[in-house]
Design an enzyme around this catalytic site. Structure first.
Site, PDB file in Angstrom:
ATOM      1  N   GLU A  10      -3.369  -5.588  -3.388  1.00  0.00           N
ATOM      2  CA  GLU A  10      -4.369  -4.541  -3.610  1.00  0.00           C
ATOM      3  C   GLU A  10      -3.726  -3.195  -3.971  1.00  0.00           C
ATOM      4  OE1 GLU A  10      -7.636  -5.241  -3.686  1.00  0.00           O
ATOM      5  OE2 GLU A  10      -6.979  -7.298  -3.341  1.00  0.00           O
ATOM      6  N   CYS A  11      -2.410  -3.116  -3.904  1.00  0.00           N
ATOM      7  CA  CYS A  11      -1.688  -1.865  -4.099  1.00  0.00           C
ATOM      8  C   CYS A  11      -1.092  -1.807  -5.504  1.00  0.00           C
ATOM      9  CB  CYS A  11      -0.581  -1.752  -3.049  1.00  0.00           C
ATOM     10  SG  CYS A  11       0.601  -0.434  -3.373  1.00  0.00           S
ATOM     11  N   GLY A  12      -1.414  -0.765  -6.258  1.00  0.00           N
ATOM     12  CA  GLY A  12      -0.890  -0.606  -7.605  1.00  0.00           C
ATOM     13  C   GLY A  12       0.623  -0.532  -7.642  1.00  0.00           C
ATOM     14  N   ARG A  15       1.940  -4.010  -7.136  1.00  0.00           N
ATOM     15  CA  ARG A  15       1.736  -4.815  -8.345  1.00  0.00           C
ATOM     16  C   ARG A  15       2.736  -4.424  -9.433  1.00  0.00           C
ATOM     17  NH1 ARG A  15      -3.658  -3.601  -7.188  1.00  0.00           N
ATOM     18  NH2 ARG A  15      -3.743  -2.146  -8.955  1.00  0.00           N
TER      19      ARG A  15
END
Length: 140
Positions: A10-12, A15
């Protein structure tokens, strides 16, 4: 080279780090720590290898840190470790391990220090920021 990433999908930033590793041609072991959780021994080892403390590894935003009273500088490491085990999201991410070291990879391009080969360029982060140009030069 084996690479392990403690990843939050969920974390940019997380990712981006995973995408950089994969673009360099690695197939990392991906640990979704929000699902698997942490052990005290695991955290102690990762933090020691990455030169972190429980305080510096604490995720202060987008986590229950404030509600749990963990932002008070007088909260001891034992309490922080206990909270991190109970609430895995309290550990800042992503933490990447390779034979070149262990690092909390924030900002995401710091993962390049842990790779033996860079991804081909041009390489952009999710937000459009260029980190490797078309000639393969690291920009950050």
């Amino acid at each position: 080279m084996n690479i392990v990433i403690h990843h939050n999908p969920e974390c940019g930033t997380s990712r981006n780090v995973l995408a950089i590793i994969e673009a360099a041609g690695y197939r990392p072991t991906v640990i979704d720590y929000l699902t698997t959780g942490w052990t005290r021994a695991q955290l102690l080892g990762l933090f020691a290898a990455a030169d972190l403390t429980a305080r510096t590894a604490l995720r202060e935003t987008k986590s229950p840190a404030a509600e749990l009273g963990l932002l008070d500088p007088d909260v001891c490491d034992d309490a922080l470790f206990g909270a991190m085990i109970a609430h895995p999201v309290l550990v800042n991410r992503p933490i990447v391990c390779s034979r070149r070291g262990v690092k909390l990879c924030r900002p995401s391009e710091t993962v390049l220090d842990l790779l033996e080969r860079l991804p081909p360029g041009p390489l952009y982060k999710e937000d459009g920021g260029l980190i490797i140009d078309a000639e393969g030069n690291r920009l950050v």
